[in-house]
Motif scaffolding. Sequence first.
Motif, PDB file in Angstrom:
ATOM      1  N   ALA A  60       0.837  -1.197   0.000  1.00 52.96           N
ATOM      2  CA  ALA A  60       0.000   0.000   0.000  1.00 52.96           C
ATOM      3  C   ALA A  60       0.874   1.250   0.000  1.00 52.96           C
ATOM      4  O   ALA A  60       1.885   1.316   0.706  1.00 52.96           O
ATOM      5  N   PHE A  61       0.464   2.235  -0.790  1.00 54.03           N
ATOM      6  CA  PHE A  61       1.212   3.481  -0.892  1.00 54.03           C
ATOM      7  C   PHE A  61       0.248   4.667  -0.868  1.00 54.03           C
ATOM      8  O   PHE A  61      -0.887   4.566  -1.339  1.00 54.03           O
ATOM      9  N   ASP A  62       0.714   5.773  -0.337  1.00 53.22           N
ATOM     10  CA  ASP A  62      -0.019   7.036  -0.370  1.00 53.22           C
ATOM     11  C   ASP A  62       0.879   8.089  -0.991  1.00 53.22           C
ATOM     12  O   ASP A  62       1.942   8.407  -0.442  1.00 53.22           O
ATOM     13  N   ASP A  63       0.441   8.634  -2.128  1.00 47.69           N
ATOM     14  CA  ASP A  63       1.274   9.606  -2.829  1.00 47.69           C
ATOM     15  C   ASP A  63       0.374  10.496  -3.679  1.00 47.69           C
ATOM     16  O   ASP A  63      -0.386   9.988  -4.516  1.00 47.69           O
ATOM     17  N   ALA A  64       0.461  11.783  -3.469  1.00 48.31           N
ATOM     18  CA  ALA A  64      -0.361  12.722  -4.235  1.00 48.31           C
ATOM     19  C   ALA A  64       0.248  13.054  -5.591  1.00 48.31           C
ATOM     20  O   ALA A  64      -0.404  13.688  -6.421  1.00 48.31           O
ATOM     21  N   GLY A 108       1.432  17.793 -11.732  1.00 49.33           N
ATOM     22  CA  GLY A 108       0.161  17.883 -11.042  1.00 49.33           C
ATOM     23  C   GLY A 108       0.040  16.861  -9.931  1.00 49.33           C
ATOM     24  O   GLY A 108       0.901  15.989  -9.737  1.00 49.33           O
ATOM     25  N   THR A 109      -1.045  16.979  -9.181  1.00 45.52           N
ATOM     26  CA  THR A 109      -1.301  16.054  -8.078  1.00 45.52           C
ATOM     27  C   THR A 109      -2.653  15.385  -8.259  1.00 45.52           C
ATOM     28  O   THR A 109      -3.513  15.861  -9.010  1.00 45.52           O
ATOM     29  N   VAL A 110      -2.835  14.282  -7.551  1.00 47.55           N
ATOM     30  CA  VAL A 110      -4.083  13.529  -7.602  1.00 47.55           C
ATOM     31  C   VAL A 110      -4.777  13.630  -6.248  1.00 47.55           C
ATOM     32  O   VAL A 110      -4.132  13.818  -5.212  1.00 47.55           O
ATOM     33  N   SER A 111      -6.103  13.514  -6.267  1.00 45.93           N
ATOM     34  CA  SER A 111      -6.846  13.544  -5.005  1.00 45.93           C
ATOM     35  C   SER A 111      -7.008  12.145  -4.424  1.00 45.93           C
ATOM     36  O   SER A 111      -7.097  11.989  -3.203  1.00 45.93           O
TER      37      SER A 111
END
Length: 275
Positions: free
Chosen positions: A189-193, A200-203
């Motif tokens: 599992a990863f968390d990365d914007a 750009g970034t993702v929500s």
Amino acid sequence: MDPFRQANRANWDDRVAVHWGPDAYDAPGFAADASRITDTVRLDREALGDVSGRRLVHLQCHFGMDTLSWARLGADATGVDFSEQAIAAARRLSAESGAPARFLVGEVTDAPEVLGGETFDIVYTGVGALCWLPEVAAWAEAVEAILAPGGTFLIREGHPVLWSLAWPEDEPLRLEIGYPYFESTEPMAFDDATSYVGSGTVSSTRTYEWNHGLAEVMGALAERGLRIDLFEEHRYLQWKGHPSMELGEDGLWRLPEGLRDRLPLMYTLRARKAG
């Protein structure tokens, strides 16, 4: 669709806008230049040879720049992806570029049904795709089902040794096994914007990935009756996989001199179905 795949699809939906622009894949520039093909296809075309007039399906096609590159090289191209946002963008890019291709929404494992039982001369999977699939047996089953007798399958992928590594920040050139090499039930599992390309970034930041060892990938294809006739391991990456990597004149990234023989970074695998 299970929660892992739902999260991944939401993340890839968000990536479409990030990847479209000039600081990423530059879809407008691709549309404007009819001679342009992607770096991915430029690397893979030697292994496939002349695709003119051949029916090609690209699994996990994202918004279709690689698919449309094959179309520009003469293939009768189809792309399949699980992101409705990506497929909408692929259809737009096909229209704006004038490169003809068909794009369909669907999971890889549902490809035989999504494609209505059609078979293809070439089944293609681009780089950075298998890590999003929980297991390769069902993937290989789908590949075999849509591959015509005598047809060719090609994948170039990040090496599972690379995906298993952790790079300690205090000693970035020390290689540590930080993630599973073999396929596992529970994903990483990863968390990365951010994304791997574009500013750009993702929500939808949460993603889940799975590694697949070489024997697992090869074995899954062999069990479906495909014969592997090309396998190569590469010392380069298409992206900067680590801060220490150096960009070559060929546009590919490598570890610093003296470390390049320590581990493989990508592999190419080609297999054929009996005619």
